[in-house]
Motif scaffolding. Structure first.
Motif, PDB file in Angstrom:
ATOM      1  N   PRO A 131       0.808  -1.232   0.000  1.00  0.00           N
ATOM      2  CA  PRO A 131       0.000   0.000   0.000  1.00  0.00           C
ATOM      3  C   PRO A 131       0.837   1.275   0.000  1.00  0.00           C
ATOM      4  N   PHE A 132       1.913   1.302   0.788  1.00  0.00           N
ATOM      5  CA  PHE A 132       2.768   2.495   0.798  1.00  0.00           C
ATOM      6  C   PHE A 132       3.461   2.660  -0.553  1.00  0.00           C
ATOM      7  N   PHE A 133       3.884   1.556  -1.154  1.00  0.00           N
ATOM      8  CA  PHE A 133       4.487   1.629  -2.482  1.00  0.00           C
ATOM      9  C   PHE A 133       3.474   2.125  -3.516  1.00  0.00           C
ATOM     10  N   ALA A 134       2.221   1.679  -3.386  1.00  0.00           N
ATOM     11  CA  ALA A 134       1.179   2.121  -4.310  1.00  0.00           C
ATOM     12  C   ALA A 134       0.932   3.618  -4.183  1.00  0.00           C
ATOM     13  N   VAL A 135       0.901   4.137  -2.952  1.00  0.00           N
ATOM     14  CA  VAL A 135       0.723   5.579  -2.743  1.00  0.00           C
ATOM     15  C   VAL A 135       1.876   6.351  -3.369  1.00  0.00           C
ATOM     16  N   HIS A 136       3.094   5.834  -3.199  1.00  0.00           N
ATOM     17  CA  HIS A 136       4.251   6.511  -3.799  1.00  0.00           C
ATOM     18  C   HIS A 136       4.160   6.534  -5.322  1.00  0.00           C
ATOM     19  N   LYS A 137       3.754   5.415  -5.929  1.00  0.00           N
ATOM     20  CA  LYS A 137       3.640   5.370  -7.381  1.00  0.00           C
ATOM     21  C   LYS A 137       2.537   6.314  -7.883  1.00  0.00           C
ATOM     22  N   ILE A 138       1.399   6.343  -7.178  1.00  0.00           N
ATOM     23  CA  ILE A 138       0.311   7.236  -7.583  1.00  0.00           C
ATOM     24  C   ILE A 138       0.748   8.686  -7.454  1.00  0.00           C
ATOM     25  N   LYS A 139       1.449   9.008  -6.369  1.00  0.00           N
ATOM     26  CA  LYS A 139       1.933  10.376  -6.179  1.00  0.00           C
ATOM     27  C   LYS A 139       2.892  10.778  -7.296  1.00  0.00           C
ATOM     28  N   THR A 140       3.833   9.884  -7.614  1.00  0.00           N
ATOM     29  CA  THR A 140       4.802  10.189  -8.672  1.00  0.00           C
ATOM     30  C   THR A 140       4.111  10.382 -10.016  1.00  0.00           C
ATOM     31  N   ARG A 141       3.166   9.503 -10.336  1.00  0.00           N
ATOM     32  CA  ARG A 141       2.459   9.616 -11.605  1.00  0.00           C
ATOM     33  C   ARG A 141       1.626  10.896 -11.674  1.00  0.00           C
ATOM     34  N   ARG A 142       0.981  11.249 -10.572  1.00  0.00           N
ATOM     35  CA  ARG A 142       0.139  12.451 -10.561  1.00  0.00           C
ATOM     36  C   ARG A 142       0.984  13.720 -10.655  1.00  0.00           C
ATOM     37  N   MET A 143       2.114  13.765  -9.953  1.00  0.00           N
ATOM     38  CA  MET A 143       2.966  14.948 -10.016  1.00  0.00           C
ATOM     39  C   MET A 143       3.629  15.075 -11.391  1.00  0.00           C
ATOM     40  N   ALA A 145       2.228  14.107 -14.177  1.00  0.00           N
ATOM     41  CA  ALA A 145       1.158  14.616 -15.038  1.00  0.00           C
ATOM     42  C   ALA A 145       0.941  16.109 -14.821  1.00  0.00           C
ATOM     43  N   LEU A 146       1.054  16.561 -13.567  1.00  0.00           N
ATOM     44  CA  LEU A 146       0.873  17.988 -13.287  1.00  0.00           C
ATOM     45  C   LEU A 146       1.977  18.816 -13.936  1.00  0.00           C
ATOM     46  N   VAL A 147       3.222  18.334 -13.849  1.00  0.00           N
ATOM     47  CA  VAL A 147       4.332  19.057 -14.473  1.00  0.00           C
ATOM     48  C   VAL A 147       4.167  19.090 -15.987  1.00  0.00           C
ATOM     49  N   ALA A 148       3.686  17.996 -16.583  1.00  0.00           N
ATOM     50  CA  ALA A 148       3.480  17.973 -18.032  1.00  0.00           C
ATOM     51  C   ALA A 148       2.379  18.948 -18.453  1.00  0.00           C
ATOM     52  N   GLN A 149       1.390  19.188 -17.591  1.00  0.00           N
ATOM     53  CA  GLN A 149       0.311  20.116 -17.918  1.00  0.00           C
ATOM     54  C   GLN A 149       0.667  21.563 -17.630  1.00  0.00           C
ATOM     55  N   LEU A 150       1.666  21.792 -16.788  1.00  0.00           N
ATOM     56  CA  LEU A 150       1.964  23.144 -16.336  1.00  0.00           C
ATOM     57  C   LEU A 150       2.318  24.109 -17.462  1.00  0.00           C
ATOM     58  N   PRO A 181      -4.582  16.566 -13.160  1.00  0.00           N
ATOM     59  CA  PRO A 181      -4.709  17.109 -11.808  1.00  0.00           C
ATOM     60  C   PRO A 181      -4.576  18.612 -11.693  1.00  0.00           C
ATOM     61  N   ILE A 182      -4.113  19.301 -12.751  1.00  0.00           N
ATOM     62  CA  ILE A 182      -3.841  20.720 -12.602  1.00  0.00           C
ATOM     63  C   ILE A 182      -5.127  21.539 -12.499  1.00  0.00           C
ATOM     64  N   ALA A 183      -6.209  21.046 -13.075  1.00  0.00           N
ATOM     65  CA  ALA A 183      -7.465  21.784 -13.016  1.00  0.00           C
ATOM     66  C   ALA A 183      -7.978  21.885 -11.587  1.00  0.00           C
ATOM     67  N   SER A 184      -7.963  20.780 -10.864  1.00  0.00           N
ATOM     68  CA  SER A 184      -8.431  20.803  -9.478  1.00  0.00           C
ATOM     69  C   SER A 184      -7.509  21.632  -8.593  1.00  0.00           C
ATOM     70  N   GLU A 185      -6.205  21.583  -8.849  1.00  0.00           N
ATOM     71  CA  GLU A 185      -5.278  22.367  -8.038  1.00  0.00           C
ATOM     72  C   GLU A 185      -5.493  23.863  -8.263  1.00  0.00           C
ATOM     73  N   PHE A 186      -5.685  24.272  -9.504  1.00  0.00           N
ATOM     74  CA  PHE A 186      -5.986  25.675  -9.769  1.00  0.00           C
ATOM     75  C   PHE A 186      -7.362  26.043  -9.224  1.00  0.00           C
ATOM     76  N   GLY A 187      -8.303  25.100  -9.280  1.00  0.00           N
ATOM     77  CA  GLY A 187      -9.617  25.367  -8.704  1.00  0.00           C
ATOM     78  C   GLY A 187      -9.544  25.615  -7.216  1.00  0.00           C
ATOM     79  N   VAL A 188      -8.669  24.889  -6.518  1.00  0.00           N
ATOM     80  CA  VAL A 188      -8.481  25.128  -5.090  1.00  0.00           C
ATOM     81  C   VAL A 188      -7.953  26.536  -4.853  1.00  0.00           C
ATOM     82  N   MET A 189      -7.021  26.998  -5.693  1.00  0.00           N
ATOM     83  CA  MET A 189      -6.517  28.362  -5.544  1.00  0.00           C
ATOM     84  C   MET A 189      -7.621  29.385  -5.799  1.00  0.00           C
ATOM     85  N   VAL A 190      -8.454  29.138  -6.791  1.00  0.00           N
ATOM     86  CA  VAL A 190      -9.564  30.055  -7.076  1.00  0.00           C
ATOM     87  C   VAL A 190     -10.500  30.133  -5.881  1.00  0.00           C
ATOM     88  N   ASP A 191     -10.806  28.993  -5.281  1.00  0.00           N
ATOM     89  CA  ASP A 191     -11.685  28.988  -4.110  1.00  0.00           C
ATOM     90  C   ASP A 191     -11.022  29.668  -2.919  1.00  0.00           C
TER      91      ASP A 191
END
Length: 321
Positions: A131-143, A145-150, A181-191
């Motif tokens: 489970p901890f390895f899975a969280v690390h992989k999901i975090k790496t993949r999501r970050m 993706a965020l850098v690729a969208q930035l 993931p960048i849309a939700s992160e920017f949405g949090v800043m807007v809120d």
């Protein structure tokens, strides 16, 4: 009527099979989760469409930074930040409790079939390490993706600023038109800004929340422009180009170093392969000398050297730009 030995053994095998099946299926759904185009557009907008208020969205997507009781412990000290970066809406206390409870249940069931030490090791591997390895992989993949969208998000903001839109409006357009993931992160800043937070603080929270170096560059650029003025559109466009060049350089380096990384994997796994092959073809090869007083110290030294070799080889071929 008490259970017989064969019945207890059958129940133990059934429990182990069920535990492994559930762990595998959970990891498969988490790591291989796919979303349709309508689902992937924006997690925040989906929540608002279901009737959630802006405060509800902030509570889920930007949880409070409560003090983590295990923050000084290695490996799990950064679990709250890892869960936030992975986009997993679960409390770290619940995650840790579920992992250890599952490990305890599986160890109890497995001890009826295999030795307790082996059962505890298998349970820890399946219910704690994976489970901890899975969280690390999901975090790496999501970050990643965020850098690729930035860069696209920065270009969208720069175009909006050039035609006269305020910065808040360009942020809202990124939150509305781009995918997660960048849309939700920017949405949090807007809120955050809508609830009264300062714009610079919202970008700083975004950088702290993600821990991405390129996002911190953007936060610093907005903070400098907010304090001194200047052409923010030009700064964002230049920053987007720099991030694209960095991404291209990373991919080029990964391609160049692919042979070295494959060699490191082969050299690191070769001792394990030799150990397994020797134990299978000649089981008494190590058993005959295992009672020698020098066997255990030398085995510990070999294991330490193997770990050092793995770390050194990993650092030699792991490049970061």
């Amino acid at each position: 009527m008490p259970f017989q030995g064969t019945e207890i053994e059958a129940l133990g095998y059934a429990g182990i099979f069920l535990g492994v099946l559930l762990a595998f299926e959970g990891l498969r759904q988490v790591l291989g989760r796919k979303e349709t185009l309508n689902e992937v557009r924006n997690r925040r907008m989906r929540m608002i469409g279901r009737g959630a208020t802006a405060s509800d969205v902030l509570q889920i997507l930007k949880p409070r930074h409560d003090r983590w009781a295990l923050e000084r412990m290695p490996l799990i000290g950064t679990l709250p930040q890892a869960l936030r970066q992975a986009g997993v809406a679960i409390r770290p206390q619940t995650f840790v409790a579920a992992c250890f409870l599952g490990a305890a249940c599986m160890a109890i069931v497995a001890s009826a079939v295999v030795p307790p030490a082996v059962g505890a090791g298998v349970a820890a591997l399946l219910c704690i390490v994976l489970p901890f390895f899975a969280v690390h992989k999901i975090k790496t993949r999501r970050m990643d993706a965020l850098v690729a969208q930035l860069p696209d998000a920065l270009d969208l903001m720069a175009r909006g600023l050039r035609v006269g839109h305020p910065l808040n409006t360009t942020m809202a357009s990124v939150a509305r038109d781009m995918a997660d993931p960048i849309a939700s992160e920017f949405g949090v800043m807007v809120d955050q800004v809508a609830f009264g937070d300062d714009l610079v603080d919202a970008f700083a929270d975004f950088a702290d929340r993600t821990g991405v170096e390129d996002v911190r560059y953007m936060s610093v650029a907005v903070a400098i422009q907010h304090g001194t003025g200047g052409d923010l559109a030009r700064v964002l466009a230049t920053l987007g180009k720099v991030i694209r060049d960095r991404i291209s350089m990373r991919k080029r380096i990964q391609a160049i170093s692919a042979e070295g990384r494959l060699t490191s994997v082969f050299l690191s796994s070769l001792p394990l392969f030799i150990l397994g092959a020797t134990s299978i073809t000649s089981p008494t090869y190590y058993a005959e000398v295992s009672g020698d007083p020098l066997f255990r110290p030398f085995a510990i030294i070999v294991c330490l050297l193997f770990a050092v070799n793995f770390v050194v080889m990993r650092r030699m071929v792991n490049f970061r730009i």
